[in-house]
Design a protein around this motif. Sequence first.
Motif, short mmCIF file in Angstrom:
data_model
loop_
_atom_site.label_atom_id
_atom_site.label_comp_id
_atom_site.label_asym_id
_atom_site.label_seq_id
_atom_site.Cartn_x
_atom_site.Cartn_y
_atom_site.Cartn_z
N GLY A 146 0.79 -1.23 0.00
CA GLY A 146 0.00 0.00 0.00
C GLY A 146 0.83 1.28 0.00
N SER A 152 8.86 4.23 -12.25
CA SER A 152 8.37 3.89 -13.58
C SER A 152 9.05 2.62 -14.05
CB SER A 152 8.65 5.04 -14.54
OG SER A 152 10.03 5.28 -14.57
N GLY A 153 8.67 2.18 -15.23
CA GLY A 153 9.36 1.06 -15.88
C GLY A 153 9.24 -0.26 -15.14
N GLY A 156 8.58 -0.37 -11.44
CA GLY A 156 7.18 -0.15 -11.09
C GLY A 156 6.41 -1.46 -11.07
N GLU A 157 6.67 -2.29 -12.08
CA GLU A 157 5.99 -3.58 -12.14
C GLU A 157 6.37 -4.46 -10.97
OE1 GLU A 157 5.62 -5.74 -15.94
OE2 GLU A 157 6.39 -3.91 -16.89
N SER A 160 4.84 -3.13 -7.69
CA SER A 160 3.40 -3.33 -7.58
C SER A 160 3.09 -4.79 -7.30
CB SER A 160 2.67 -2.81 -8.81
OG SER A 160 2.92 -3.63 -9.91
N ALA A 165 1.45 0.71 -4.04
CA ALA A 165 0.54 1.46 -4.89
C ALA A 165 1.40 2.38 -5.76
CB ALA A 165 -0.43 2.26 -4.04
N VAL A 166 1.81 1.88 -6.92
CA VAL A 166 2.72 2.66 -7.76
C VAL A 166 1.96 3.79 -8.44
CG1 VAL A 166 4.26 2.59 -9.73
CG2 VAL A 166 4.26 0.72 -8.10
N ILE A 167 2.47 5.01 -8.24
CA ILE A 167 1.78 6.19 -8.77
C ILE A 167 2.62 6.80 -9.88
CG2 ILE A 167 1.13 8.56 -8.21
CD1 ILE A 167 0.19 7.60 -5.55
N MET A 168 1.95 7.15 -10.95
CA MET A 168 2.66 7.76 -12.07
C MET A 168 2.51 9.27 -12.00
SD MET A 168 2.91 4.71 -13.44
CE MET A 168 1.22 4.31 -13.71
N LEU A 169 3.64 9.93 -12.01
CA LEU A 169 3.65 11.38 -12.05
C LEU A 169 4.86 11.77 -12.87
CD1 LEU A 169 3.15 12.39 -8.30
CD2 LEU A 169 1.59 12.94 -10.14
N PRO A 170 4.84 12.95 -13.50
CA PRO A 170 6.05 13.37 -14.21
C PRO A 170 7.20 13.50 -13.20
CG PRO A 170 4.20 14.85 -14.66
CD PRO A 170 3.76 13.92 -13.59
N ARG A 180 3.96 17.27 -0.38
CA ARG A 180 2.55 17.40 -0.05
C ARG A 180 1.94 16.06 0.33
NH1 ARG A 180 -0.62 18.61 -3.64
NH2 ARG A 180 0.57 18.63 -5.54
N LYS A 181 2.78 15.04 0.38
CA LYS A 181 2.36 13.70 0.78
C LYS A 181 1.33 13.07 -0.15
CE LYS A 181 4.13 14.23 5.34
NZ LYS A 181 4.82 15.46 5.01
N VAL A 182 1.31 13.53 -1.40
CA VAL A 182 0.57 12.78 -2.41
C VAL A 182 1.25 11.41 -2.52
CG1 VAL A 182 -0.01 12.63 -4.87
CG2 VAL A 182 -0.11 14.83 -3.71
#
Lengths: 326, 439, 171
Positions: A146, A152-153, A156-157, A160, A165-170, A180-182
């Motif tokens: 969690g 990425s890449g 990430g796989e 996960s 909970a892998v999150i994609m962001l630039p 900001r704890k996103v």
Amino acid sequence: FAQKITWKMASSWPAGTQIQWAADFFAETVNKTSGGRLEINSYPAGKLIGAMEVLESARMGNIDVSHASPAYWIGKMPAGALFGYLPFGMEAIPYLTWLYEGEGMALYQELYARYDFGLVAPCGIIPPEDLAWSNKPIVSMNDFKGLKFRTSGYWGEILSSFGAAVIMLPAGDIYESLQRKVLDAGEFSIPSMDKTLGFHEIAKYLLVPGIHQPSTILDICVNKKSWGKLSPDLQEIVKAAAQATTMRMLTNSISKDIEALKFFKEKGVKIHYLDPKIQKTMYAKADDLLKQKAAKDPFIAKVWASQKKFRTDYNTYKNLMTPQFE
Amino acid sequence: MSGDIIILLLFIGLVIGIFSGFPAAFILGGLSMIFGMFFVGPGIFGHFIVRLEGVMTNYTLLAVPFFLFMGVFMEKSGVAEKLFNAIYVWCGKLRGGLAVSTVVMAMLFAATTGIVGASVVGIGLIALPAMLARKYDKAMACGAICAGGTLGVLIPPSVLIIIYGPIVNLSVGKLFLAAYLPGILLGVIYILYILIRCYIQPEYGPPISDEEYRIPLKKKIGLMLTSIVPIGLIIFAVLGSILLGVASVTEAGAVGAIASMVLAACNRNLTWKLVRDACMETLKVTSIIILIAIGAFYFSAVFVTLGGDDVVSKLFLTLPIGKWGVLIFMMVLLIILGALIDWMSVLFIVIPIITPVAAKLGFDPLWFAGVVMVNLQISFLSPPFAYALFYMKGICPPEVKTTDIYRGVVPFVGLQMLGLLLCIIFPKIITYIPSLFNL
Amino acid sequence: MGILNGFIKMADTVSEWSGKITSWLILILTLMTGYEIIMRYVFNAPTKWCFDMSYMLGGAFFVLGQGYTLLLNKHVRIDIFYSRLSLRGKAIVDSVFYLIFFFPLWIVLLYLLIPYVYESWIVEERSMQGYWMPILYPFKTVMPVAVFILILQAIAEFIRCIRTIMKGNET
Ligand code: NA
Ligand code: NA
């Protein structure tokens, strides 16, 4: 009397960072050693073109040279991962040995063959990255469950599959999103890069070592027409400068990373070394993942087989030849 | 030809081209192509291709349509009308009270929308008829609406700030925080101006009649609550999700759009036609902004390749007027450009050029960005090229002449410059709130 | 003249429909992002696909409505002088600028975009931004399609200008 040639080189690295150091070092070395006959102007990412646009730009000729990593182009050439960085890939010394002295170089040329560049050459390598900056301690396998992790890449796989909970962001948003704890955790680069970008200001915990990226090969791709305009001696100068950059980038980065890690400790960052047992569990998963990739792509299979064979030989060598007295 | 002369020619071409009246985005692109072909070579087209792709994959720019979409729903949600009714029962008795209510409403509305169009239209449709019916001076009424509406692009969320952040490499969240106090400051300056002006010259804003004003206190409070709460929820949806770490700035735009749709639904204004129109309106404004962005990126590709940034930077740094002289020069330049051409062209072309110069002169990047943003919002109000006025014209009844609008905004442009000056003299106005959040 | 009328009508129709269809993308994007935030924040299960889909649909939304916006003549003009010109004067300015500033850039760009995108189809390019790694070539194909629609509409506008200059009788 040869006419002076000016090249534009664009890189995938932000200005003022340790990786851009490699691009600038390469350009400077060429400028000095060619006695001013070839001048390379080095542009960091975003100055002339964006980070991910350099390869196509060098191919089309709007710049003469790109400085990036083969792993950046896995969308175009899936095997690029094996030539740039791979989770649980080789460390710098064996990687370079495979590349410069083993089967690596021929395979590397094959990777880029269809792009028809004048020259593709490794030009820099970096030591292990930081595994994660986080707002929560990551100690046990359970801590990955969690965990909002930006990466990425392949990594990430793998993450996960361990419940993260892998999150994609630039990439540019990692800093702010961690703050900001996103995100609970995120990774960016080697300690000295992360220090420049101020990750220690926003995250309490630093997890090491960089099993997701034990080393990263950087390279240059030279536009075919631009390459053809160089006299043979200038071509040799460029090749030699690229090799010199590879070596200096490694030593320079390690020395700066030593300082950076010291600095993090002084700033009160809690640095944690990931339990080797967890590393081994994850390695098994990465191995499975690559098996799947190899099954689908014959070139990946070929490169991976070559690397596996080399690693076996190298490990035998390493076990015999690594002194243990400290 | 030397680099300096090419750059000079490029700017001359830009001025002539832009004032020809042909769409500015096409001028930027075409001019870049001509100079690129002549002085760089055919390779320039490679730049154009990768920059087109770069704009399309720009995740931060995606916030622009989200906040536009939200703005359209806010404009049509019926929120403005409720809010106006609630505010003016409190300050209607004052001379100029309706105009003050307009500005107060505009400030609150600005916190829920990111564009001037939505603000001016949303506020103007309600406040203008009310003021005209009560014999307010037309110019004063128009000025208050246009100036108040312009706050929509300064008080966050703001499309201007969303575009600004990535251009200068500053976090949009941080810039949002920096823009609050300047926005509130301007609003307060407008209110003070209206009160003083109408106190001296009551014919500008006569107080409303006693009958209209005689509303029981309980009802007044009820009105206030029912209108403030929904606005508060929208503000919370956007800002809360950013500050609490629920969403990135781009995603917060989508949160705001959904929240404003829900609000419109609660006010029974959410129809299929409204959704369709909102989609279309968002598409049009996004297309306009994106095409200018593409043209400006082409321009900067050529400009940087030709070494233009170094030429301009050297020019600024060798001016014998000192650090503050250069700053004032930049501010005046921005005000003039803002009056003559659209804010997007200024933002995309001029800001990347002057920002590194300011950094070299030792100005704090966040503060400088704040000052420039305050300056750029003047451009929405400063004639001849002023979006607030264009939108105002669109909603005016025939008895309000264009000259009324122009006459009305002039004092407010002066007040904006006063606000700008205060931000320069007291940098804390910009940096205080970000410093509270340790940014 | 019949052919030209037919062409203008065709260009207008293509632009209008591309605009109308594209406009819906913003609603899809909004709902999709809302879904992602709920999945991430409430269920702690972010999607694999939302990020990639966002910039792909967003990129399409950015460019596919350009032709329609041109048809509506919404692109920003600095019309301080332009607005004082007669209809004919405006048409002269527009047609000259279309010839010098518009067509060479966008037509050559379209010509070069085709091999650029073709290459992406050949290598079956995938996105490298996230870890979903979806195919990228349909998204890249949006570029030449959008530029094509824009050029088509510009030709229609150019023909309209020429007609105004020649003082045609039709509207
Ligand atoms: Na706003
Ligand atoms: Na203006």
